[in-house]
Design a protein around this motif. Structure first.
Motif, PDB file in Angstrom:
ATOM      1  N   ALA A   1      52.421 100.241 106.098  1.00 48.65           N
ATOM      2  CA  ALA A   1      53.322 101.161 106.802  1.00 48.65           C
ATOM      3  C   ALA A   1      52.603 102.461 107.154  1.00 48.65           C
ATOM      4  O   ALA A   1      53.009 103.182 108.069  1.00 48.65           O
ATOM      5  N   GLU A   2      51.520 102.772 106.430  1.00 46.62           N
ATOM      6  CA  GLU A   2      50.746 103.990 106.676  1.00 46.62           C
ATOM      7  C   GLU A   2      49.623 103.775 107.688  1.00 46.62           C
ATOM      8  O   GLU A   2      48.906 104.721 108.028  1.00 46.62           O
TER       9      GLU A   2
ATOM     10  N   ASP B   1      47.560 103.802 110.657  1.00 45.62           N
ATOM     11  CA  ASP B   1      47.622 104.637 111.862  1.00 45.62           C
ATOM     12  C   ASP B   1      46.701 104.121 112.975  1.00 45.62           C
ATOM     13  O   ASP B   1      46.038 104.907 113.651  1.00 45.62           O
ATOM     14  N   ALA B   2      46.641 102.809 113.135  1.00 51.19           N
ATOM     15  CA  ALA B   2      45.758 102.230 114.145  1.00 51.19           C
ATOM     16  C   ALA B   2      46.446 102.163 115.506  1.00 51.19           C
ATOM     17  O   ALA B   2      47.627 101.837 115.599  1.00 51.19           O
ATOM     18  N   ASP B   3      45.682 102.452 116.559  1.00 53.68           N
ATOM     19  CA  ASP B   3      46.218 102.310 117.913  1.00 53.68           C
ATOM     20  C   ASP B   3      46.333 100.838 118.301  1.00 53.68           C
ATOM     21  O   ASP B   3      47.227 100.459 119.069  1.00 53.68           O
ATOM     22  N   HIS B   4      45.429 100.025 117.767  1.00 56.14           N
ATOM     23  CA  HIS B   4      45.404  98.606 118.100  1.00 56.14           C
ATOM     24  C   HIS B   4      45.274  97.802 116.811  1.00 56.14           C
ATOM     25  O   HIS B   4      44.560  98.198 115.882  1.00 56.14           O
ATOM     26  N   LEU B   5      45.941  96.650 116.772  1.00 58.39           N
ATOM     27  CA  LEU B   5      45.950  95.834 115.565  1.00 58.39           C
ATOM     28  C   LEU B   5      45.662  94.380 115.927  1.00 58.39           C
ATOM     29  O   LEU B   5      46.348  93.781 116.754  1.00 58.39           O
ATOM     30  N   PHE B   6      44.631  93.823 115.304  1.00 65.37           N
ATOM     31  CA  PHE B   6      44.260  92.423 115.509  1.00 65.37           C
ATOM     32  C   PHE B   6      44.701  91.637 114.279  1.00 65.37           C
ATOM     33  O   PHE B   6      44.325  91.967 113.153  1.00 65.37           O
ATOM     34  N   LEU B   7      45.503  90.592 114.497  1.00 60.70           N
ATOM     35  CA  LEU B   7      46.072  89.829 113.390  1.00 60.70           C
ATOM     36  C   LEU B   7      45.613  88.374 113.443  1.00 60.70           C
ATOM     37  O   LEU B   7      45.883  87.659 114.404  1.00 60.70           O
ATOM     38  N   VAL B   8      44.911  87.948 112.389  1.00 61.40           N
ATOM     39  CA  VAL B   8      44.569  86.543 112.220  1.00 61.40           C
ATOM     40  C   VAL B   8      45.685  85.930 111.389  1.00 61.40           C
ATOM     41  O   VAL B   8      45.847  86.245 110.211  1.00 61.40           O
ATOM     42  N   ASN B   9      46.473  85.071 112.011  1.00 63.50           N
ATOM     43  CA  ASN B   9      47.679  84.544 111.362  1.00 63.50           C
ATOM     44  C   ASN B   9      47.446  83.126 110.841  1.00 63.50           C
ATOM     45  O   ASN B   9      47.424  82.164 111.596  1.00 63.50           O
TER      46      ASN B   9
ATOM     47  N   LEU C   1      56.416  88.973 108.356  1.00 67.04           N
ATOM     48  CA  LEU C   1      56.232  89.360 109.747  1.00 67.04           C
ATOM     49  C   LEU C   1      57.546  89.671 110.450  1.00 67.04           C
ATOM     50  O   LEU C   1      57.555  90.072 111.620  1.00 67.04           O
ATOM     51  N   SER C   2      58.654  89.482 109.722  1.00 62.71           N
ATOM     52  CA  SER C   2      59.966  89.864 110.244  1.00 62.71           C
ATOM     53  C   SER C   2      60.540  91.064 109.514  1.00 62.71           C
ATOM     54  O   SER C   2      61.623  91.549 109.843  1.00 62.71           O
ATOM     55  N   ASP C   3      59.811  91.541 108.523  1.00 59.57           N
ATOM     56  CA  ASP C   3      60.275  92.667 107.716  1.00 59.57           C
ATOM     57  C   ASP C   3      60.322  93.938 108.565  1.00 59.57           C
ATOM     58  O   ASP C   3      59.429  94.193 109.383  1.00 59.57           O
ATOM     59  N   PRO C   4      61.348  94.760 108.395  1.00 61.26           N
ATOM     60  CA  PRO C   4      61.437  96.023 109.138  1.00 61.26           C
ATOM     61  C   PRO C   4      60.216  96.921 108.942  1.00 61.26           C
ATOM     62  O   PRO C   4      59.834  97.670 109.862  1.00 61.26           O
ATOM     63  N   ILE C   5      59.631  96.883 107.754  1.00 62.27           N
ATOM     64  CA  ILE C   5      58.431  97.700 107.509  1.00 62.27           C
ATOM     65  C   ILE C   5      57.321  97.288 108.465  1.00 62.27           C
ATOM     66  O   ILE C   5      56.650  98.124 109.076  1.00 62.27           O
ATOM     67  N   TRP C   6      57.118  95.964 108.587  1.00 65.58           N
ATOM     68  CA  TRP C   6      56.093  95.452 109.488  1.00 65.58           C
ATOM     69  C   TRP C   6      56.389  95.852 110.931  1.00 65.58           C
ATOM     70  O   TRP C   6      55.510  96.333 111.653  1.00 65.58           O
ATOM     71  N   LYS C   7      57.616  95.686 111.347  1.00 63.58           N
ATOM     72  CA  LYS C   7      57.982  95.955 112.726  1.00 63.58           C
ATOM     73  C   LYS C   7      57.885  97.433 113.095  1.00 63.58           C
ATOM     74  O   LYS C   7      57.802  97.778 114.283  1.00 63.58           O
ATOM     75  N   ASN C   8      57.867  98.296 112.082  1.00 63.11           N
ATOM     76  CA  ASN C   8      57.785  99.733 112.347  1.00 63.11           C
ATOM     77  C   ASN C   8      56.371 100.292 112.232  1.00 63.11           C
ATOM     78  O   ASN C   8      56.160 101.495 112.404  1.00 63.11           O
ATOM     79  N   ILE C   9      55.389  99.431 111.931  1.00 67.85           N
ATOM     80  CA  ILE C   9      53.998  99.878 111.990  1.00 67.85           C
ATOM     81  C   ILE C   9      53.708 100.283 113.434  1.00 67.85           C
ATOM     82  O   ILE C   9      54.041  99.539 114.369  1.00 67.85           O
ATOM     83  N   PRO C  10      53.164 101.458 113.686  1.00 66.64           N
ATOM     84  CA  PRO C  10      53.008 101.971 115.053  1.00 66.64           C
ATOM     85  C   PRO C  10      52.431 100.966 116.051  1.00 66.64           C
ATOM     86  O   PRO C  10      52.994 100.795 117.148  1.00 66.64           O
ATOM     87  N   ALA C  11      51.333 100.300 115.714  1.00 67.86           N
ATOM     88  CA  ALA C  11      50.726  99.367 116.670  1.00 67.86           C
ATOM     89  C   ALA C  11      51.647  98.198 116.974  1.00 67.86           C
ATOM     90  O   ALA C  11      51.714  97.726 118.112  1.00 67.86           O
TER      91      ALA C  11
END
Length: 322
Positions: free
Chosen positions: A255-256, A258-266, A276-286
């Motif tokens: 949640a902290e 602060d990346a402009d871009h996020l690459f996710l290997v799923n 990946l449906s958690d509100p915390i995840w969805k509120n990460i800036p990127a």
């Protein structure tokens, strides 16, 4: 500190073995594959080389049936096709599929019987542990066995050059590095002109857990050192205490981020993807800003080498540079 690359491979193996839905292909096949193809250079001759553990190994003049488990990226880079390729029960290095599609698999722990069945004329080992105890003597009865070693394997560039030396293909290894470096330099210039000063992070999601790439290792070295993207504070913090290429990170800590871009290997499954449906995840800036780029577990982000990193560069440019 335990060798970081060795530690990552061991963690990676155990995670993938347990992951029931890792997208991968290829089971063990019978040994009816064509012999490995090694492009001849200048009048190859038999040579004696000393490996990382001090063993003097006689290298065949022109090895045709090579086993080099987890070193396949380097083999392909210098034009060598192994007779068998690394695997865990549910996975292979899928990103090398174009080059190794017809190459059967061999278990990562290289059982003696499996190695023997492929009738290799040269065996390359990545790590010291591969030949601990009497294993070196046992493998050497099958074929000449050369160990790259823990110290060198930590540096993928040095590993490629050593593999090139073993096969008498030092020029090809250096050419592969030069071509890769030119590509990375061009990509860095393009990113700096497109998104100057912007930051990025890479995450690996597997079995409901998140791992963030280290600042100076694996894909982190590529993103920050080679491509010049800015390192987020969270990445710096986790890297300072982490011991591997990819280090565990909680959703709360993310949640902290602060990346402009996020690459996710799923590498997740339907059963473990609630995070990946958690509100915390969805509120990460990127994530919230639609600056997240997702890749399957079959991508090259978890590996190192000129081929793996070249594919990652393609991913980064396709995602960010429109």
């Amino acid at each position: 500190m335990i060798n970081r690359n060795k530690r990552f491979v061991l963690v990676f193996m155990s995670l993938i073995v347990l992951s029931i839905c890792l997208a991968a292909c290829g089971g063990n096949k019978t040994n009816n594959t064509p012999a490995a193809t090694v492009a001849p250079t200048e009048a190859p001759t038999e040579r004696k080389l000393t490996d990382a553990l001090g063993n003097e190994v006689t290298i065949p003049a022109n090895p045709q049936r090579v086993i080099a488990s987890y070193l396949e990226d380097h083999l392909v880079a210098i034009g060598i096709k192994p007779v068998a390729q690394w695997s865990v029960p549910n996975g292979i290095q899928d990103y090398l599929h174009d080059s190794l599609a017809d190459v059967p698999t061999i278990p990562y722990d290289l059982p003696f019987e499996a190695v023997t069945s492929f009738e290799p004329d040269l065996i390359l080992m990545a790590y010291d542990a591969n030949v601990e105890g009497d294993k070196f003597a046992q493998y050497s009865k099958i074929a000449p066995t050369f160990t790259i070693g823990d110290k060198l394997i930590a540096d993928w560039r040095a590993t490629l050059l050593k593999v090139g030396e073993v096969f008498g293909k030092s020029a090809e290894a250096q050419k592969a590095l030069d071509e890769y470096d030119a590509k990375a330099k061009a990509a860095k210039e393009k990113l700096q002109s497109t998104i100057p000063g912007e930051s990025a992070a890479a995450l690996w999601f597997v079995q409901g857990n998140f791992y963030i790439v280290s600042e100076k290792l694996s894909s982190g070295d590529l993103l920050y050192n080679q491509l010049g993207l800015t390192v987020p504070e969270v990445v710096k913090e986790v890297s300072a205490t982490g011991t591997g290429n990819w280090n565990a990170i909680s959703l709360e800590k993310l949640a902290e981020l602060d990346a402009d871009h996020l690459f996710l290997v799923n590498s997740g499954t339907d059963a473990d993807s609630q995070a990946l449906s958690d509100p915390i995840w969805k509120n990460i800036p990127a994530v919230k800003n639609g600056k997240i780029y997702e890749y399957p577990s079959t991508s090259s982000w978890l590996y190192a080498g000129t081929i793996a990193y070249s594919q990652v560069i393609d991913d980064v440019l396709e995602s960010i540079v429109k």
